[in-house]
Design a protein around this motif. Structure first.
Motif, PDB file in Angstrom:
ATOM      1  N   SER A 140      -6.335  62.455  61.442  1.00  0.00           N
ATOM      2  CA  SER A 140      -5.997  63.250  60.258  1.00  0.00           C
ATOM      3  C   SER A 140      -5.723  62.318  59.089  1.00  0.00           C
ATOM      4  O   SER A 140      -5.507  61.109  59.266  1.00  0.00           O
ATOM      5  CB  SER A 140      -4.762  64.122  60.517  1.00  0.00           C
ATOM      6  OG  SER A 140      -3.597  63.301  60.657  1.00  0.00           O
ATOM      7  N   ALA A 141      -5.727  62.900  57.895  1.00  0.00           N
ATOM      8  CA  ALA A 141      -5.401  62.114  56.708  1.00  0.00           C
ATOM      9  C   ALA A 141      -3.970  61.588  56.789  1.00  0.00           C
ATOM     10  O   ALA A 141      -3.678  60.481  56.320  1.00  0.00           O
ATOM     11  CB  ALA A 141      -5.585  62.971  55.453  1.00  0.00           C
ATOM     12  N   GLN A 142      -3.064  62.359  57.407  1.00  0.00           N
ATOM     13  CA  GLN A 142      -1.678  61.893  57.579  1.00  0.00           C
ATOM     14  C   GLN A 142      -1.630  60.661  58.468  1.00  0.00           C
ATOM     15  O   GLN A 142      -0.910  59.700  58.171  1.00  0.00           O
ATOM     16  CB  GLN A 142      -0.826  63.006  58.194  1.00  0.00           C
ATOM     17  CG  GLN A 142       0.630  62.624  58.439  1.00  0.00           C
ATOM     18  CD  GLN A 142       1.403  62.385  57.166  1.00  0.00           C
ATOM     19  OE1 GLN A 142       1.721  63.328  56.450  1.00  0.00           O
ATOM     20  NE2 GLN A 142       1.709  61.131  56.858  1.00  0.00           N
ATOM     21  N   ASP A 143      -2.400  60.662  59.559  1.00  0.00           N
ATOM     22  CA  ASP A 143      -2.438  59.502  60.444  1.00  0.00           C
ATOM     23  C   ASP A 143      -2.991  58.280  59.708  1.00  0.00           C
ATOM     24  O   ASP A 143      -2.507  57.156  59.898  1.00  0.00           O
ATOM     25  CB  ASP A 143      -3.300  59.798  61.675  1.00  0.00           C
ATOM     26  CG  ASP A 143      -2.642  60.774  62.635  1.00  0.00           C
ATOM     27  OD1 ASP A 143      -1.421  61.004  62.495  1.00  0.00           O
ATOM     28  OD2 ASP A 143      -3.342  61.296  63.515  1.00  0.00           O
ATOM     29  N   ALA A 144      -4.012  58.491  58.890  1.00  0.00           N
ATOM     30  CA  ALA A 144      -4.589  57.390  58.127  1.00  0.00           C
ATOM     31  C   ALA A 144      -3.570  56.827  57.135  1.00  0.00           C
ATOM     32  O   ALA A 144      -3.447  55.611  56.972  1.00  0.00           O
ATOM     33  CB  ALA A 144      -5.837  57.861  57.377  1.00  0.00           C
ATOM     34  N   LEU A 145      -2.813  57.720  56.492  1.00  0.00           N
ATOM     35  CA  LEU A 145      -1.794  57.278  55.536  1.00  0.00           C
ATOM     36  C   LEU A 145      -0.669  56.541  56.249  1.00  0.00           C
ATOM     37  O   LEU A 145      -0.171  55.517  55.763  1.00  0.00           O
ATOM     38  CB  LEU A 145      -1.244  58.486  54.787  1.00  0.00           C
ATOM     39  CG  LEU A 145      -0.186  58.212  53.720  1.00  0.00           C
ATOM     40  CD1 LEU A 145      -0.703  57.230  52.676  1.00  0.00           C
ATOM     41  CD2 LEU A 145       0.252  59.517  53.058  1.00  0.00           C
ATOM     42  N   ASP A 146      -0.267  57.034  57.423  1.00  0.00           N
ATOM     43  CA  ASP A 146       0.777  56.351  58.192  1.00  0.00           C
ATOM     44  C   ASP A 146       0.329  54.937  58.582  1.00  0.00           C
ATOM     45  O   ASP A 146       1.131  53.995  58.560  1.00  0.00           O
ATOM     46  CB  ASP A 146       1.108  57.147  59.455  1.00  0.00           C
ATOM     47  CG  ASP A 146       1.850  58.445  59.153  1.00  0.00           C
ATOM     48  OD1 ASP A 146       2.384  58.576  58.043  1.00  0.00           O
ATOM     49  OD2 ASP A 146       1.874  59.328  60.036  1.00  0.00           O
ATOM     50  N   ALA A 147      -0.942  54.799  58.924  1.00  0.00           N
ATOM     51  CA  ALA A 147      -1.473  53.474  59.262  1.00  0.00           C
ATOM     52  C   ALA A 147      -1.419  52.555  58.058  1.00  0.00           C
ATOM     53  O   ALA A 147      -1.060  51.371  58.168  1.00  0.00           O
ATOM     54  CB  ALA A 147      -2.907  53.607  59.778  1.00  0.00           C
ATOM     55  N   ALA A 148      -1.770  53.083  56.881  1.00  0.00           N
ATOM     56  CA  ALA A 148      -1.721  52.275  55.655  1.00  0.00           C
ATOM     57  C   ALA A 148      -0.296  51.824  55.372  1.00  0.00           C
ATOM     58  O   ALA A 148      -0.060  50.672  54.981  1.00  0.00           O
ATOM     59  CB  ALA A 148      -2.275  53.081  54.481  1.00  0.00           C
ATOM     60  N   CYS A 149       0.672  52.710  55.590  1.00  0.00           N
ATOM     61  CA  CYS A 149       2.077  52.352  55.362  1.00  0.00           C
ATOM     62  C   CYS A 149       2.528  51.260  56.334  1.00  0.00           C
ATOM     63  O   CYS A 149       3.153  50.284  55.932  1.00  0.00           O
ATOM     64  CB  CYS A 149       2.968  53.577  55.521  1.00  0.00           C
ATOM     65  SG  CYS A 149       2.880  54.757  54.175  1.00  0.00           S
TER      66      CYS A 149
END
Length: 342
Positions: free
Chosen positions: A99-108
């Motif tokens: 998900s986009a949330q998982d991708a954002l969490d990875a970036a963080c």
């Protein structure tokens, strides 16, 4: 609020990011060779796998690039040239996330591997997600370039993940609008607002549930494993670097030595972060203080003209007996016995 929570470190940034800046300038018809002049490194050397450069070198080339481009705007041009795959396993993890949330969490979580001087914070306000960006080190005249490049880069990353930016996506910037605002808006394709109270991407919360078009659980698992391995190595380096930075800072001071809180402020980290780095290295701030006091005590005791009471006072001890106990704990002998052995 969820934060990546990492301060700027000394492990450096990937050399490929400097190569990209070089190529952007060359593509604009500018003398890109002057970007690296006198820095002892060439474009070809920076292409080597795992090659990293120091923060000081990266800041120098960024400042040179900003000066060369002037009012044409460098940040969005740099972001436009950057593909998500350039980020290695971190980019691959984002592309293959569920998900986009998982991708954002990875970036963080893994931002420190690529830009250790930046932090991403996530927060929610009503039905909107705010992805805020802040620097943990002074970036000088390169600040606006870096922040703009990162925010526009994140917007482009979302577009690459989902094929199109989510409806309602906007970029918010602190400070006044630049002279190239009309070009910026045209190139980015989403609203860019200035004079805001944050540097952030803002979009509807619903977009976080979107599934990236290249989502693949097996690829994501492998990419995460690579990222975690690199992350552990990076944290080990950062822990060691922090201890050396503290030792160096303590050696620059005479008694009384700074408190943990004062040292944390000097190094631009929180006391909690400083303690965590030292704990990972098997150290405590008091140990480093004692090591420095012992070093200074040895130096002062080596001078016959210094009485033991004067040495104790110079090191911040008001009681000679307390100094003697501390010195014996450090060396195994009293200050007097230490002098007699020399």
């Amino acid at each position: 609020m969820v934060s990546s929570g990492r301060p700027w470190g000394s492990a450096g940034i990937p050399g490929i990011y400097v190569v990209l800046l070089y190529d952007v300038l060359a593509g604009m018809g500018l003398d890109a060779s002057s970007l690296l002049a006198g820095l002892g490194v060439s474009r070809d050397e920076l292409l080597a796998p795992d090659r990293r450069v120091s923060m000081s070198l990266a800041q120098t080339v960024a400042e040179r690039g900003v000066a060369m481009v002037g009012e044409q705007g460098l940040g969005f041009r740099y972001a436009r040239a950057m593909s998500i795959t350039l980020h290695g396993p971190v980019g691959l993890l984002a592309l293959s996330s569920a998900s986009a949330q998982d991708a954002l969490d990875a970036a963080c979580r893994f931002l420190g591997l690529r830009a250790p001087f930046l932090v991403i914070d996530q927060c929610r306000q009503g039905e909107l997600a705010h992805v805020q960006l802040r620097s943990t080190a002074s970036l000088g005249v390169a600040h606006d370039f870096v922040i703009e490049a990162m925010l526009v880069g994140l917007a482009f990353m979302i577009e690459q993940l989902l094929d199109a930016p989510p409806e309602g996506l906007e970029i918010r910037r602190r400070g006044s609008a630049p002279a190239y605002l009309s070009i910026l808006k045209k190139e980015v394709g989403v609203p860019v607002l200035f004079d805001q109270d944050e540097d952030a991407l803002v979009f509807p919360l619903a977009a976080l549930a979107a599934r990236p078009r290249l989502a693949d659980p097996q690829v994501a698992a492998l990419a995460r494993e690579q990222c975690e391995l690199e992350f552990r190595q990076w944290r080990t380096e950062e822990d060691g670097v922090m201890a050396e930075r503290i030792r160096s800072a303590l050696q620059d001071r005479t008694a009384p030595l700074p408190s943990l809180e004062a040292m944390a402020e000097k190094l631009s980290v929180s006391p909690r972060t400083l303690k965590r780095h030292l704990q990972q290295s098997g150290l405590s701030y008091r140990q480093l203080q004692d090591q420095e006091r012992y070093r200074q005590a040895q130096r002062l005791l080596a001078k016959p003209d210094n009485s033991i009471s004067e040495v104790a006072y110079s090191l911040g001890y008001s009681d000679v007996a307390n100094f003697s106990k501390a010195f014996k704990r450090w060396s195994g002998v009293t200050p007097r016995a230490y002098r007699e052995q020399r």
